[in-house]
Design an enzyme around this catalytic site. Structure first.
Site, PDB file in Angstrom:
ATOM      1  N   ARG A 216      -3.205   3.761   6.680  1.00 49.85           N
ATOM      2  CA  ARG A 216      -2.279   4.330   5.719  1.00 49.85           C
ATOM      3  C   ARG A 216      -2.933   5.473   4.929  1.00 49.85           C
ATOM      4  NH1 ARG A 216       2.752   2.595   7.129  1.00 49.85           N
ATOM      5  NH2 ARG A 216       3.021   0.347   6.926  1.00 49.85           N
TER       6      ARG A 216
ATOM      7  N   PRO B  90      -5.509  -3.587   2.013  1.00 52.51           N
ATOM      8  CA  PRO B  90      -4.567  -4.417   2.771  1.00 52.51           C
ATOM      9  C   PRO B  90      -3.186  -3.812   2.722  1.00 52.51           C
ATOM     10  CG  PRO B  90      -4.896  -5.343   0.594  1.00 52.51           C
ATOM     11  CD  PRO B  90      -5.838  -4.165   0.698  1.00 52.51           C
ATOM     12  N   GLU B  91      -2.339  -4.225   3.616  1.00 49.51           N
ATOM     13  CA  GLU B  91      -0.963  -3.730   3.647  1.00 49.51           C
ATOM     14  C   GLU B  91      -0.195  -4.160   2.400  1.00 49.51           C
ATOM     15  OE1 GLU B  91       2.416  -1.807   5.606  1.00 49.51           O
ATOM     16  OE2 GLU B  91       0.240  -1.574   5.515  1.00 49.51           O
ATOM     17  N   ILE B  92      -0.460  -5.377   1.906  1.00 47.81           N
ATOM     18  CA  ILE B  92       0.247  -5.913   0.744  1.00 47.81           C
ATOM     19  C   ILE B  92      -0.753  -6.608  -0.169  1.00 47.81           C
ATOM     20  CG2 ILE B  92       2.001  -7.569  -0.053  1.00 47.81           C
ATOM     21  CD1 ILE B  92       3.378  -7.217   2.678  1.00 47.81           C
TER      22      ILE B  92
ATOM     23  N   GLU C 193       0.829  -1.202   0.000  1.00 50.85           N
ATOM     24  CA  GLU C 193       0.000   0.000   0.000  1.00 50.85           C
ATOM     25  C   GLU C 193       0.865   1.255   0.000  1.00 50.85           C
ATOM     26  OE1 GLU C 193      -2.550   3.246   0.737  1.00 50.85           O
ATOM     27  OE2 GLU C 193      -2.745   1.385  -0.400  1.00 50.85           O
TER      28      GLU C 193
END
Length: 248
Positions: free
Chosen positions: A173, A146-148, A101
């Site tokens: 984020r 999501p983070e990734i 992200e």
């Protein structure tokens, strides 16, 4: 920055670790626009602007880096051919089709560069990449990223990307939100406002708690988000400031 300017790079791209004893890049280190790599590229441009566009090394390093991204990192998913920036891992710099992200700062940075005289085709990259970034949010039932995200690149896939359970957390984020701000202000396209509004509603619904906002552990479920009882300080400094300046 003067030291890093002199180091050997991969067409402007840098590994994320430097040996503090030798001052050289650790050659086995990952090359990524995500975690631990993002700020280098972002601040090449922003330092150049802040210093009155007088530091030619910063401009040259930025332009070389963007060209390196286009050549080494820009990939397309299947079936929709979404643009994303992959990573290069290990000493061999093998391609890994994942994108953090955090990488979604790049559309805004590219747009800011064009606004300050950088090549016009950078805006085309910015728009395509921001579309991909927005989809990583809006395709989730929570409307949160999501983070990734991992991308499918082989023909025959039915979905362009997927999220592993260990990567499904949202840490409040702001990168995609900030890029939406830039693109909206530079283009006037209200679609970016609409996307921002959906993201804001997702945050309000799934992250807001009695005394603030929490990170969550699972963006893939609207009913089992797994709140983490943790609020990042950047959330008010960046997310809210950006939201209130372009969707309200």
């Amino acid at each position: 920055m003067d030291h890093i300017h002199k180091l050997k790079k991969l067409d402007g791209l840098v590994p994320i670790f430097i040996n503090a004893q030798t001052g050289q890049f650790r050659q086995h280190s990952t090359i990524t626009l995500g975690a631990r790599g993002d700020s280098y590229y972002e601040y090449l441009l922003k330092q150049w602007i802040q210093m009155g566009k007088t530091e030619k090394n910063l401009m040259d390093d930025y332009l070389e880096a963007v060209s390196g991204m286009e050549f080494h990192l820009a990939k397309r998913s299947h079936p929709s051919k979404l643009l994303f920036f992959a990573e290069l891992h290990g000493a061999s710099k093998s391609v890994v089709n994942k994108m953090d992200e955090l990488t979604c700062f790049m559309p805004g940075t590219l747009a800011l560069g064009v606004h300050n005289g950088m090549p016009g085709h950078h805006m085309d990259i910015a728009k395509e990449l921001l579309n991909t970034c927005a989809l990583t949010w809006l395709k989730q039932p929570t409307k949160l990223a999501p983070e990734i995200t991992y991308f499918n690149v082989a023909e025959g896939n039915e979905e362009d990307f997927f999220v592993k359970n260990n990567d499904a957390h949202y840490l409040l984020r702001p990168e995609t939100i900030e890029s939406l701000w830039y693109l909206y202000h530079f283009t006037g396209n209200t679609t970016y406002q609409d996307w921002g509004w959906e993201m804001f509603q997702g945050i309000e619904k799934h992250c807001r708690v009695e005394n603030g906002y929490t990170t969550i552990g699972n963006v893939k479920s609207a009913t089992a988000t797994k709140p983490r009882d943790r609020m990042e300080s950047l959330f008010f400094v960046r997310n809210f400031k950006i939201f209130f300046s372009f969707i309200f």
